[in-house]
Scaffold this motif. Structure first.
Motif, short mmCIF file in Angstrom:
data_model
loop_
_atom_site.label_atom_id
_atom_site.label_comp_id
_atom_site.label_asym_id
_atom_site.label_seq_id
_atom_site.Cartn_x
_atom_site.Cartn_y
_atom_site.Cartn_z
N SER A 51 42.87 28.79 52.99
CA SER A 51 43.74 28.89 51.81
C SER A 51 43.44 27.79 50.80
N ARG A 52 42.44 26.97 51.09
CA ARG A 52 41.98 25.89 50.21
C ARG A 52 43.07 24.85 49.95
N ASP A 53 43.91 24.62 50.95
CA ASP A 53 44.96 23.60 50.87
C ASP A 53 44.42 22.32 51.50
N ALA A 54 43.62 21.59 50.73
CA ALA A 54 42.93 20.41 51.24
C ALA A 54 43.89 19.33 51.71
N GLU A 55 44.97 19.14 51.00
CA GLU A 55 45.93 18.09 51.36
C GLU A 55 46.54 18.37 52.74
N ALA A 56 46.98 19.59 52.96
CA ALA A 56 47.55 19.95 54.27
C ALA A 56 46.48 19.91 55.35
N ALA A 57 45.28 20.36 55.04
CA ALA A 57 44.19 20.34 56.02
C ALA A 57 43.88 18.92 56.45
N CYS A 58 43.87 17.99 55.51
CA CYS A 58 43.61 16.59 55.84
C CYS A 58 44.71 16.02 56.73
N ARG A 59 45.96 16.37 56.45
CA ARG A 59 47.07 15.90 57.30
C ARG A 59 46.93 16.43 58.72
N ILE A 60 46.60 17.71 58.84
CA ILE A 60 46.44 18.32 60.16
C ILE A 60 45.26 17.70 60.90
N LEU A 61 44.15 17.52 60.21
CA LEU A 61 42.97 16.92 60.83
C LEU A 61 43.25 15.50 61.30
N ASP A 62 43.95 14.73 60.47
CA ASP A 62 44.30 13.36 60.84
C ASP A 62 45.18 13.35 62.10
N ALA A 63 46.18 14.20 62.12
CA ALA A 63 47.06 14.28 63.30
C ALA A 63 46.29 14.74 64.53
N HIS A 64 45.37 15.67 64.35
CA HIS A 64 44.57 16.19 65.46
C HIS A 64 43.68 15.09 66.06
N VAL A 65 42.96 14.40 65.21
CA VAL A 65 42.06 13.34 65.70
C VAL A 65 42.85 12.23 66.36
N ASN A 66 43.94 11.79 65.72
CA ASN A 66 44.74 10.71 66.29
C ASN A 66 45.41 11.15 67.59
N GLY A 67 45.83 12.41 67.67
CA GLY A 67 46.41 12.92 68.91
C GLY A 67 45.40 12.96 70.03
N CYS A 68 44.18 13.32 69.71
CA CYS A 68 43.10 13.37 70.70
C CYS A 68 42.79 11.95 71.22
N VAL A 69 42.73 11.01 70.30
CA VAL A 69 42.46 9.61 70.69
C VAL A 69 43.58 9.11 71.59
N ALA A 70 44.83 9.34 71.19
CA ALA A 70 45.98 8.89 71.99
C ALA A 70 45.95 9.54 73.37
N HIS A 71 45.65 10.82 73.42
CA HIS A 71 45.58 11.53 74.71
C HIS A 71 44.47 10.95 75.59
N THR A 72 43.33 10.66 74.99
CA THR A 72 42.21 10.10 75.75
C THR A 72 42.57 8.73 76.31
N LEU A 73 43.22 7.90 75.50
CA LEU A 73 43.59 6.56 75.95
C LEU A 73 44.64 6.59 77.05
N GLN A 74 45.48 7.62 77.06
CA GLN A 74 46.50 7.74 78.09
C GLN A 74 45.96 8.32 79.39
N SER A 75 44.83 8.99 79.31
CA SER A 75 44.26 9.66 80.49
C SER A 75 43.59 8.68 81.42
#
Length: 75
Positions: A51-75
């Motif tokens: 849908s070319r919503d770059a602002e929302a895509a960036c927010r989702i990508l940021d949350a995704h990457v940070n969530g993955c990092v947090a999950h990895t550090l907790q594992s």
């Protein structure tokens, strides 16, 4: 990859492919799996990109990457 190919920049595509290759190698070693959370984030990111919503895509990508990092550090 298809989204990046659409921009027409071979330099950007080459950079992406190099980073993605390193990501896959890391993921094989780390064995990180976040299940349904990651699936939803991927789906939402795709919808925002299409849908070319770059602002929302960036927010989702940021949350995704940070969530993955947090999950990895907790594992």
């Amino acid at each position: 990859q298809t989204l990046i190919e659409a921009c027409g920049s071979q330099t950007l595509l080459d950079l992406y492919l190099g980073v993605y290759d390193k990501f896959l190698r890391y993921q094989m070693v780390a064995v990180v799996y976040r299940g349904g959370v990651a699936v939803r984030e991927h789906r939402d990111l795709l919808e925002r990109a299409l849908s070319r919503d770059a602002e929302a895509a960036c927010r989702i990508l940021d949350a995704h990457v940070n969530g993955c990092v947090a999950h990895t550090l907790q594992s």
